[in-house]
Design a protein around this motif. Structure first.
Motif, PDB file in Angstrom:
ATOM      1  N   ILE A 555      -3.245  -4.518  -0.928  1.00 44.94           N
ATOM      2  CA  ILE A 555      -4.635  -4.847  -0.560  1.00 44.94           C
ATOM      3  C   ILE A 555      -5.087  -6.137  -1.228  1.00 44.94           C
ATOM      4  CG2 ILE A 555      -5.939  -3.647  -2.383  1.00 44.94           C
ATOM      5  CD1 ILE A 555      -7.726  -2.573  -0.069  1.00 44.94           C
ATOM      6  N   ALA A 556      -4.394  -6.538  -2.286  1.00 44.67           N
ATOM      7  CA  ALA A 556      -4.747  -7.792  -2.965  1.00 44.67           C
ATOM      8  C   ALA A 556      -4.599  -9.000  -2.050  1.00 44.67           C
ATOM      9  CB  ALA A 556      -3.883  -7.971  -4.215  1.00 44.67           C
ATOM     10  N   VAL A 557      -3.737  -8.892  -1.026  1.00 48.70           N
ATOM     11  CA  VAL A 557      -3.541 -10.018  -0.101  1.00 48.70           C
ATOM     12  C   VAL A 557      -4.283  -9.776   1.214  1.00 48.70           C
ATOM     13  CG1 VAL A 557      -1.361 -10.680  -1.152  1.00 48.70           C
ATOM     14  CG2 VAL A 557      -1.336  -9.088   0.765  1.00 48.70           C
ATOM     15  N   THR A 558      -5.119  -8.734   1.247  1.00 48.97           N
ATOM     16  CA  THR A 558      -6.034  -8.399   2.354  1.00 48.97           C
ATOM     17  C   THR A 558      -5.426  -8.501   3.751  1.00 48.97           C
ATOM     18  OG1 THR A 558      -6.912 -10.675   2.377  1.00 48.97           O
ATOM     19  CG2 THR A 558      -8.077  -9.045   1.014  1.00 48.97           C
ATOM     20  N   PRO A 559      -4.388  -7.738   4.047  1.00 47.13           N
ATOM     21  CA  PRO A 559      -3.896  -7.706   5.438  1.00 47.13           C
ATOM     22  C   PRO A 559      -4.965  -7.084   6.338  1.00 47.13           C
ATOM     23  CG  PRO A 559      -2.333  -6.684   3.906  1.00 47.13           C
ATOM     24  CD  PRO A 559      -3.629  -6.835   3.179  1.00 47.13           C
ATOM     25  N   ALA A 560      -5.184  -7.652   7.472  1.00 44.48           N
ATOM     26  CA  ALA A 560      -6.262  -7.189   8.353  1.00 44.48           C
ATOM     27  C   ALA A 560      -5.797  -6.135   9.350  1.00 44.48           C
ATOM     28  CB  ALA A 560      -6.864  -8.375   9.107  1.00 44.48           C
ATOM     29  N   GLU A 561      -4.483  -6.002   9.528  1.00 43.06           N
ATOM     30  CA  GLU A 561      -3.950  -5.038  10.484  1.00 43.06           C
ATOM     31  C   GLU A 561      -3.379  -3.839   9.734  1.00 43.06           C
ATOM     32  OE1 GLU A 561      -1.174  -6.741  13.197  1.00 43.06           O
ATOM     33  OE2 GLU A 561      -2.477  -8.415  13.748  1.00 43.06           O
ATOM     34  N   PRO A 562      -3.856  -2.634   9.998  1.00 42.71           N
ATOM     35  CA  PRO A 562      -3.329  -1.452   9.303  1.00 42.71           C
ATOM     36  C   PRO A 562      -1.816  -1.287   9.466  1.00 42.71           C
ATOM     37  CG  PRO A 562      -5.378  -0.905  10.409  1.00 42.71           C
ATOM     38  CD  PRO A 562      -5.019  -2.299  10.844  1.00 42.71           C
ATOM     39  N   LEU A 563      -1.287  -1.612  10.644  1.00 39.04           N
ATOM     40  CA  LEU A 563       0.155  -1.491  10.839  1.00 39.04           C
ATOM     41  C   LEU A 563       0.887  -2.473   9.939  1.00 39.04           C
ATOM     42  CD1 LEU A 563       2.609  -0.351  12.301  1.00 39.04           C
ATOM     43  CD2 LEU A 563       2.246  -2.052  14.099  1.00 39.04           C
ATOM     44  N   ASP A 564       0.400  -3.705   9.887  1.00 32.68           N
ATOM     45  CA  ASP A 564       0.980  -4.717   9.015  1.00 32.68           C
ATOM     46  C   ASP A 564       0.848  -4.286   7.550  1.00 32.68           C
ATOM     47  OD1 ASP A 564       2.037  -7.424   8.489  1.00 32.68           O
ATOM     48  OD2 ASP A 564       0.067  -7.781   7.623  1.00 32.68           O
ATOM     49  N   PHE A 565      -0.269  -3.681   7.211  1.00 30.46           N
ATOM     50  CA  PHE A 565      -0.497  -3.178   5.851  1.00 30.46           C
ATOM     51  C   PHE A 565       0.598  -2.177   5.484  1.00 30.46           C
ATOM     52  CE2 PHE A 565      -2.214  -0.876   2.369  1.00 30.46           C
ATOM     53  CZ  PHE A 565      -3.209  -1.647   1.785  1.00 30.46           C
ATOM     54  N   MET A 566       0.875  -1.238   6.380  1.00 29.95           N
ATOM     55  CA  MET A 566       1.874  -0.208   6.094  1.00 29.95           C
ATOM     56  C   MET A 566       3.278  -0.807   5.994  1.00 29.95           C
ATOM     57  SD  MET A 566       0.033   2.423   5.685  1.00 29.95           S
ATOM     58  CE  MET A 566       1.355   3.610   5.472  1.00 29.95           C
ATOM     59  N   GLN A 567       3.566  -1.810   6.794  1.00 31.14           N
ATOM     60  CA  GLN A 567       4.872  -2.459   6.717  1.00 31.14           C
ATOM     61  C   GLN A 567       5.053  -3.148   5.367  1.00 31.14           C
ATOM     62  OE1 GLN A 567       4.406  -4.857  10.227  1.00 31.14           O
ATOM     63  NE2 GLN A 567       5.431  -3.373  11.575  1.00 31.14           N
ATOM     64  N   ARG A 568       4.000  -3.791   4.888  1.00 33.96           N
ATOM     65  CA  ARG A 568       4.049  -4.417   3.561  1.00 33.96           C
ATOM     66  C   ARG A 568       4.206  -3.355   2.471  1.00 33.96           C
ATOM     67  NH1 ARG A 568       1.541  -9.782   3.495  1.00 33.96           N
ATOM     68  NH2 ARG A 568       0.930 -10.352   5.613  1.00 33.96           N
ATOM     69  N   LEU A 569       3.481  -2.253   2.646  1.00 26.78           N
ATOM     70  CA  LEU A 569       3.524  -1.185   1.651  1.00 26.78           C
ATOM     71  C   LEU A 569       4.928  -0.586   1.549  1.00 26.78           C
ATOM     72  CD1 LEU A 569       1.603   0.278  -0.281  1.00 26.78           C
ATOM     73  CD2 LEU A 569       1.128   1.921   1.533  1.00 26.78           C
ATOM     74  N   GLN A 570       5.548  -0.383   2.693  1.00 28.55           N
ATOM     75  CA  GLN A 570       6.931   0.122   2.692  1.00 28.55           C
ATOM     76  C   GLN A 570       7.853  -0.845   1.958  1.00 28.55           C
ATOM     77  OE1 GLN A 570       7.716   0.596   6.874  1.00 28.55           O
ATOM     78  NE2 GLN A 570       6.233   2.251   7.105  1.00 28.55           N
ATOM     79  N   ALA A 571       7.633  -2.144   2.186  1.00 23.84           N
ATOM     80  CA  ALA A 571       8.464  -3.158   1.539  1.00 23.84           C
ATOM     81  C   ALA A 571       8.260  -3.152   0.027  1.00 23.84           C
ATOM     82  CB  ALA A 571       8.150  -4.535   2.112  1.00 23.84           C
ATOM     83  N   VAL A 572       7.014  -3.010  -0.410  1.00 21.55           N
ATOM     84  CA  VAL A 572       6.725  -2.977  -1.845  1.00 21.55           C
ATOM     85  C   VAL A 572       7.369  -1.756  -2.495  1.00 21.55           C
ATOM     86  CG1 VAL A 572       4.874  -2.695  -3.549  1.00 21.55           C
ATOM     87  CG2 VAL A 572       4.617  -4.337  -1.679  1.00 21.55           C
ATOM     88  N   LYS A 573       7.283  -0.610  -1.818  1.00 22.82           N
ATOM     89  CA  LYS A 573       7.891   0.608  -2.364  1.00 22.82           C
ATOM     90  C   LYS A 573       9.397   0.442  -2.505  1.00 22.82           C
ATOM     91  CE  LYS A 573       7.626   5.619  -1.938  1.00 22.82           C
ATOM     92  NZ  LYS A 573       6.757   5.745  -3.119  1.00 22.82           N
ATOM     93  N   ALA A 574      10.020  -0.183  -1.511  1.00 23.41           N
ATOM     94  CA  ALA A 574      11.467  -0.423  -1.581  1.00 23.41           C
ATOM     95  C   ALA A 574      11.795  -1.455  -2.656  1.00 23.41           C
ATOM     96  CB  ALA A 574      11.986  -0.893  -0.221  1.00 23.41           C
ATOM     97  N   PHE A 575      10.949  -2.490  -2.780  1.00 23.51           N
ATOM     98  CA  PHE A 575      11.181  -3.556  -3.753  1.00 23.51           C
ATOM     99  C   PHE A 575      11.194  -3.016  -5.179  1.00 23.51           C
ATOM    100  CE2 PHE A 575       9.113  -6.462  -6.792  1.00 23.51           C
ATOM    101  CZ  PHE A 575      10.054  -7.486  -6.820  1.00 23.51           C
ATOM    102  N   ARG A 576      10.258  -2.107  -5.476  1.00 23.58           N
ATOM    103  CA  ARG A 576      10.158  -1.656  -6.861  1.00 23.58           C
ATOM    104  C   ARG A 576      11.355  -0.819  -7.297  1.00 23.58           C
ATOM    105  NH1 ARG A 576       4.894   1.701  -7.906  1.00 23.58           N
ATOM    106  NH2 ARG A 576       5.382   0.818  -9.948  1.00 23.58           N
TER     107      ARG A 576
END
Length: 693
Positions: A555-576
């Motif tokens: 949310i710090a980078v304020t994605p405006a699309e919920p689908l895009d938000f979830m794709q980023r979130l999945q990537a962050v979870k995998a990254f960590r």
């Protein structure tokens, strides 16, 4: 030595409200358990019983008394406890008086923070039999009863008049008064099969004695199982399957102490009605279970339950068949009458129905939803004409006789009437799907037109109600705005729709021109709704196994699309999960702090760098910037973060060997520009500096 015995409390009454019986039963159990815990009375188990005429709680192995304990009271500080002449001060004497002892009996408590007067007292635990009456009375007073009633000349209040109260501890009655009744050991059985009093001698015999002597099944869960099994057996006898919904099953169990199945029939001509109409009529009006065939079609049968084992069950069957026929005939009349007028013919009548007093009519809402549907369909490259048509007709079934009679059929009847009007199938289906998802966990709209209409309808409601200031607070949400927001998010995410929720909300807010005759603050409304939506999104993400810091990183980078938000979130979870994650997250936090605190702005372009490590990092950073461009274009955030993880060694070497805040201002600006280059690359996905180690 503290012993233990079983406890039984039963409150007998007139027939309790069936739709709230289980809620009352669970609340009574919870209240009593909480009361026992607060009193420090130990027990090994608990169980609630509930029938139409009784609420009961059984407590297993309840201790006979509270445990004895030692209570230490701290008094005034030592310097305040004595007067200058060394005699006890008023504060010291007052503390002794409050403890019921003399000043000389007080002790001194030494800690690393000072010294105080203190008093240690042995407190003997009270007997359970003395504590239980107040616990029971408080538990009853705390029941969630919307409207209490009085009866006769009594001043006591309860949901229904009460007639007896049992309070047994072991084999002894705890004598007290509950709701104006003297407690005893006598319960009552079935109103007709066993109306005589039944004396209980032990709490553990309660359910069995009621069953054998009282013809009462005290356990509501046991009755539900019996009813379900008996209904399916009765349905199988007519080559069918009972259609059993949990709410009705619970209600029937709450209506019967001794449930007996009765199978009935109705005129097969009624099967020409939509099955939802027949099911609703039978379930809502008659409390019947409909019967279906193996293919899911309705049979001309129903299963009902009698609270009595009749010597002439055929008369009960015939009575129910006589009653259901006019109900079904009414539904048939509504069906035939409603189809004499098309849904389109009903649009104008929506001007007579108020949506919300400050927002105008349902017709006005329909026009707004039409515009929203067109807006959404255009962004999704969907059929705009179908979306607008569905939005125009979406609420017209509210003006039909069938929906006026059965409000739960709105949308469903709209679909049937639209098909009868030869509207496109996509339009008919969307009219029903606008209400999806109907509850937590239920499916979202399956068709694209239905998804568009569901989103448009809900965002208009959200924005409109926020505009008039009716924002949900605490547990109050009369317009179900939380459910609407979550419904939008689920529809977008689970159907992989690329919708900019910020643009959508702003478009919806721009349609609310005035509120109560005043110009609406469209910008403020949109901001509040957007914040509300992202709060719901956070809850959705946490429920799906993501962590709060992962959400914060995205949310710090304020994605405006919920689908895009979830794709980023999945990537962050995998990254960590990567070995480089912790080091890079810490480095990013350091980079962000340096950039934030620096008085020197980064250079517009990176010039001269001196150290080998910073030159290497620059080369690696420029290369990674090129490498992630095509990945970002494809929204492959996981691959992007994996590529950036390759910078770890160069980043670590840079911070080990290079002083960013050098006195050479030009060199400092170049180094800040290098850090800015790296920071911007990570921020294309998320702010990984938010990740906690």
């Amino acid at each position: 030595m503290t012993t233990s015995q079983h406890l039984l409390f039963e409150l007998g009454s007139e027939e309790l409200p069936p739709k709230t019986l289980l809620k009352l039963s669970n609340a009574l159990l919870n209240n009593i358990v909480q009361g026992l815990n607060a009193a420090e009375l130990t027990f090994t188990g608990s169980k609630a019983y509930a029938t139409p005429r009784r609420l009961a709680v059984f407590i297993e192995n309840l201790a006979s008394a509270q445990p004895d304990k030692t209570v230490e009271k701290r008094g005034p500080a030592l310097q305040a406890a004595f007067a200058p002449d060394g005699t006890p001060s008023k504060a010291g004497l007052g503390f002794a008086l409050s403890c019921g002892t003399s000043f000389e009996q007080l002790e001194r408590l030494k800690t690393d923070k000072g010294e105080w007067l203190s008093y240690t007292q042995a407190v003997k635990g009270q007997a359970t039999e003395k504590l239980i009456p107040d616990i029971i009375r408080s538990s009853i007073a705390g029941l969630p009863i919307a409207k209490r009633m009085r009866w006769g000349s009594f001043t006591t209040e309860f949901v229904r008049p009460v007639h007896w109260a049992v309070l047994l501890y072991g084999d002894s009655v705890i004598d007290t008064e509950i709701l104006g009744l003297e407690t005893g050991a006598a319960t009552q059985g079935h109103r007709f099969h066993a109306p005589q009093k039944i004396t209980l001698t032990k709490p553990e015999d309660y359910a069995e004695l009621l069953y054998k002597q009282g013809r009462v099944i005290a356990d509501i869960e046991q009755r539900k199982t019996l009813i379900r099994d008996a209904a399916q057996k009765a349905a199988a006898a007519v080559n069918g399957i009972a259609h059993i919904e949990d709410d009705l099953l619970e209600e029937i169990a709450a209506l019967n102490e001794w449930p007996v199945p009765i199978t009935g029939t109705f005129d097969p001509r009624f099967l020409e009605l939509p099955p939802e109409v027949l099911i609703t009529t039978m379930q809502t009006n008659q409390k019947y279970f409909p019967v279906k065939n193996a293919d899911g079609g309705l049979l001309a049968n129903f299963i009902t339950f009698s609270n009595i084992e009749s010597s002439n069950p055929e008369s009960i069957q015939q009575g129910n068949e006589r009653v259901v026929t006019p109900r079904l005939a009414d539904a048939e009349f509504f069906w035939n009458q409603d189809r004499k007028k098309t849904l389109e013919d009903r649009v104008e009548s929506l001007t007579s129905v108020v949506f919300q007093e400050n927002l105008g009519t349902v017709f006005a809402k329909t026009k707004r939803v039409q515009n929203l549907a067109k807006f959404i369909a255009g962004h999704l490259n969907a059929d705009v004409e179908l979306a607008e048509r569905a939005a125009l007709l979406a609420k017209t079934d509210l003006m039909t006789e069938m929906v006026l009679e059965f409000g739960n059929l709105q949308g469903i009847m709209g679909r049937y009437y639209a098909l009868a009007d030869n509207e496109p199938k996509a339009v008919a289906l969307a009219i029903e799907e606008q209400y999806f998802p109907k509850q937590s966990g239920s499916p979202t709209a399956g068709s694209i037109t239905g998804q568009i209409l569901a989103i448009a309808e809900k965002i208009d409601t959200l924005v409109g109600i926020f505009a008039v200031g009716l924002i949900p607070t605490g547990d109050k949400d009369p317009y179900a705005l939380r459910r609407a927001a979550l419904g939008i998010l689920r529809t977008v995410i689970e159907n992989e729709l690329n919708i900019n929720i910020i643009e959508l909300t702003e478009f919806a807010a721009a349609q609310i021109k005035t509120v109560s005759g005043q110009t609406a603050d469209q910008s403020a409304t949109a901001d509040r709704v957007i914040d509300f939506m992202f709060d719901r999104l956070k809850g959705y993400c946490l429920d799906h196994g993501y962590t709060a810091d992962e959400f914060d990183a995205v949310i710090a980078v304020t994605p405006a699309e919920p689908l895009d938000f979830m794709q980023r979130l999945q990537a962050v979870k995998a990254f960590r999960q990567l070995p480089e994650a912790e080091s890079l997250a810490a480095a990013n936090k350091r980079i962000r702090n340096i950039l934030k605190k620096s008085d020197t702005p980064p250079a517009a372009s990176i010039g001269v760098l001196l150290e080998a490590q910073e030159k290497q990092l620059l080369q690696a950073g420029l290369q990674s910037a090129e490498d992630i461009k095509p990945l970002l274009a494809q929204r492959d955030y996981q691959a992007t973060l994996n590529r950036l993880a390759g910078l770890r060694n160069d980043v670590d070497a840079f911070f080990d060997q290079v002083m960013v805040m050098t006195d050479d201002l030009e060199l400092r600006a170049n180094r800040l520009a290098l850090l800015n280059l790296l920071s911007e690359q990570f921020l294309t996905c998320a702010d990984i500096s938010k990740l906690q180690s």
